[in-house]
Design a protein around this motif. Structure first.
Motif: not given
Length: 163
Positions: A106-117, A124-141
């Motif tokens: 599960a740790a490796f799968a969630l880490l892969a999800g964080a890398v994808v986000f 993204l054209r304007n850089g990371p959005s608040a949603q992509s940062v939030a999803f990264c935080q969720v997957f990293l946690l």
């Protein structure tokens, strides 16, 4: 052996630190998901505070898990197994329980999800959005909670050896 059977073998301080880590992980994931799902293109001050809370929760969770894993001593029954072939293959019955191994997967799968986000946010054209940062935080946690849970409980799995 199940996690319930391994829980009493942890030191009381390690149990408390692990509980703190799991609680802050849950709080941080809830905060991160609420930002990811409900956040718009611009964040209000309340949502920015929620995102800050999620980041602080991630830090507290990681620190408590690291402290718990470092303070828990290795199981005393561990010795290197030396068979006639010269290898250090484990004896039957000394493998990790499947429930414990699933935390590592599960740790490796969630880490892969964080890398994808993270990668999606970077392209993204304007850089990371608040949603992509939030999803990264969720997957990293989730990855931190799973990985450190594996590290903590793997220290108390009894391993037998024979010569």
């Amino acid at each position: 052996m199940t996690i319930g059977e391994l829980w009493p073998q942890l030191r009381p301080l390690c149990r408390a630190l692990a509980l703190l880590g799991w609680v802050t992980t849950a709080a941080g994931m809830a905060a991160g998901l609420s930002i990811a799902v409900a956040g718009g293109t611009s964040l209000s001050p309340t949502v920015q505070a929620l995102q800050f809370f999620s980041a602080v929760s991630m830090g507290v969770a990681v620190l408590s898990f690291v402290a718990a894993a470092l303070l828990q001593p290795q199981h005393r029954g561990w010795r290197a197994v030396d068979h006639e072939g010269g290898g250090g293959a484990p004896e039957p019955g000394t493998e990790m329980p499947p429930t414990l191994r699933s935390f590592l997967l599960a740790a490796f799968a969630l880490l892969a999800g964080a890398v994808v986000f993270a990668c999606a946010g970077l392209v993204l054209r304007n850089g990371p959005s608040a949603q992509s940062v939030a999803f990264c935080q969720v997957f990293l946690l989730g990855a931190a909670a799973s990985g450190f849970t594996f590290m903590l409980f793997s220290k108390v799995v009894p391993r037998h050896s024979g010569n």
